[in-house]
Write an enzyme that holds these catalytic residues in place. Structure first.
Site, PDB file in Angstrom:
ATOM      1  N   SER A 141      -9.721   2.307   3.044  1.00  0.00           N
ATOM      2  CA  SER A 141      -8.879   2.654   2.186  1.00  0.00           C
ATOM      3  C   SER A 141      -7.796   1.888   1.319  1.00  0.00           C
ATOM      4  CB  SER A 141      -8.019   4.019   2.916  1.00  0.00           C
ATOM      5  OG  SER A 141      -7.070   3.314   3.750  1.00  0.00           O
ATOM      6  N   LYS A 184       0.750  -1.239   0.022  1.00  0.00           N
ATOM      7  CA  LYS A 184       0.040  -0.010  -0.027  1.00  0.00           C
ATOM      8  C   LYS A 184       0.879   1.176   0.111  1.00  0.00           C
ATOM      9  CE  LYS A 184      -4.024   2.004   2.693  1.00  0.00           C
ATOM     10  NZ  LYS A 184      -4.820   1.731   3.700  1.00  0.00           N
ATOM     11  N   SER A 236     -10.292  -0.229   7.099  1.00  0.00           N
ATOM     12  CA  SER A 236      -9.435  -0.110   5.781  1.00  0.00           C
ATOM     13  C   SER A 236      -8.800  -1.303   5.218  1.00  0.00           C
ATOM     14  CB  SER A 236      -8.385   1.142   5.634  1.00  0.00           C
ATOM     15  OG  SER A 236      -9.144   2.460   5.893  1.00  0.00           O
TER      16      SER A 236
END
Length: 489
Positions: A152, A77, A176
């Site tokens: 996210s 990420k 997330s």
């Protein structure tokens, strides 16, 4: 290379025994990405040249038997700092940022000779639940390209669901990892707060953030979590507890006989889609058939969780994001008259609307005259939420319910309504507020889209949570379902 047809252990054995080379595996991974990512848009930065060079070097010296991820490309990420690899947190303010060090989780993986396939899209600074708030691109759900992948960690979840990579690192501040895992039909786990170092993670809410994995199987997730866990002198909130080998206890003898499962009535109440409820209730009945005991309980302060969470997380964000000033690193505005102009214009041009919204909310909540009414009150609610879980865990081993109130929704359908977007986190934020471990595993489909079963464990009891997840996975076929990229399922 179809990552749904293999697993971490099998790939490792094949690499050690030279049935496949690290170079072949890395090339196959990039072939997957190039074939699919024009539609998925999960990756912001690819690390192909370096990855192939690292793979060739590993092939030359051989893959060590004690390095489980050696030669295996994994996704990261883009709010996790990677030395000399562009790291943006999906924000224009960090568009040109190349870190000079690695996050601790990356250091641990590099010590195992993993290969960083590239950096994955997210909501800007991890603020969002749909990956529509990225400054660069909107990631698409592999099951239906017209729908969001969640957020996210939407890029991480979508890349795994699409079969681009075997596994990907994500972060979880209020759901997330778990919400994208649910929307994409993969396994996503947020460890106990402090289990994994946060050093080198671009901070959103420092008392809430935690790093975890998105994978296609429970055992892969467990094995990978052990690799990144443990105390770190750089992060004083990291735990000094010993780290179990989470994967070692997952085998043919793993079962849930006598497991006490608590199901909060609030998690199957108003606001949760009826078809989602049906999938979750069927999963709970399956647990009962396997010998578990399922009880209805109450977590009465759940209803206040979202409001308290957004005050606390936004307050911490308003403090954490002060460092992005256009002076030390990142993008600096050019049409400026003085120092104040540098600050104001760099932030105005560099931050997106959602980030600005949360900075303003957090700054207001911390301001003189409002601190007691907002931030202090939210902290008191947080304590009550933690107490609710403590009371339930006196008589139960795990808590279960849906990870999200609905399946993945259409891109653009909620982005203009922040309140609706925030309420999608209603079932996940209490876990972060209490600092507990939580995960989402595939439990079935509703209207052709994945539904995730959320399993919540006691503090630092990831082992029980993994056992419960593994038993369900091995006795069902839900985890084997694969999306038809570009098609409607």
């Amino acid at each position: 290379m179809n990552f749904y047809e293999t697993d971490l252990t099998q790939l490792h054995d094949d690499l050690v025994n030279k049935k496949i080379s690290a170079t072949e595996l890395t090339k196959a991974t990039y072939d997957n990405i190039k074939a699919k990512d024009d539609q998925i848009e999960a990756f912001l930065t690819l690390n192909e040249e370096n990855a192939l060079a690292e793979a060739a070097a590993l092939d030359e010296k051989g893959i060590a038997a004690d390095q489980l991820v050696a030669g295996i490309p994994l996704g990261v990420k883009d709010n996790i700092v990677t030395k000399d690899i562009r790291t943006t947190a999906a924000s224009k303010i960090l568009d040109n940022f190349k870190p000079i060090y690695d996050a601790t989780v990356i250091e641990k993986l590099k010590a195992q000779n993993f290969i960083n396939a590239g950096k994955l899209n997210l909501d800007e600074f991890a603020m969002g639940g749909s990956t529509e708030n990225s400054a660069y691109q909107v990631t698409h759900n592999a099951w239906d390209l017209t729908r969001v992948p969640g957020g996210s960690s939407g890029g991480s979840a979508a890349s795994v669901a699409a079969g681009e990579v075997l596994a990907a690192l994500g972060t979880d501040t209020g759901g997330s990892i778990r919400l994208p895992a649910s929307y994409n039909g993969v396994v996503g786990m947020k460890p106990t707060y402090g289990r994994v170092s946060r050093w080198g993670i671009i901070a959103f809410g420092s008392s809430l953030d935690q790093v975890g994995w998105l994978t296609t199987s429970v055992k892969d997730n467990a094995l990978l979590t052990s690799l990144i866990s443990g105390h770190d002198d750089h992060d004083l909130t990291s735990s000094t507890r010993d780290v179990p080998d989470f994967g070692a206890q997952l085998n043919d003898d793993t079962n849930v006989n006598g497991l006490r499962i608590a199901v909060p009535k609030e998690y199957l109440g108003e606001g949760v889609d009826e078809k989602v409820k049906e999938v979750i209730k069927a999963a709970l009945k399956h647990y009962e058939s396997l010998g578990a005991i399922v009880d209805e309980v109450s977590l009465p302060h759940t209803q206040y969780g979202v409001a308290a969470y957004y005050i606390i997380s936004s307050s911490e964000a308003s403090s954490n994001l002060q460092r992005f000033d256009g002076i030390r690193y990142g993008v600096r505005a050019t049409d400026v008259q003085d120092l104040e102009d540098v600050y104001v214009k760099s932030r105005s041009e560099g931050f997106g609307d959602e980030v600005k919204r949360r900075i303003m909310l957090g700054t207001f909540s911390l301001s003189a005259g409002f601190y007691d009414a907002y931030f202090n009150k939210a902290s008191q609610i947080r304590a009550l939420i933690r107490q609710d879980f403590e009371n339930v865990f006196k008589d139960h081993d795990v808590v279960m319910g849906p990870a999200g109130p609905t399946v993945a929704y259409k891109i653009g359908s909620n982005i203009a309504d922040p309140k609706t977007m925030y309420m999608n986190d209603v079932l996940t934020v209490p876990v972060n507020m209490a600092g507990l471990p939580g995960m989402s595993i595939p439990a079935g489909l509703a209207d052709g889209m994945p539904v995730g079963l959320q399993i919540i464990g006691k503090p630092f009891d990831e082992e029980t949570m993994y056992k419960a997840a593994y038993t369900f996975e091995q006795s069902t076929d839900f985890h084997k379902a694969q999306p038809n990229i570009g098609g409607q399922n």
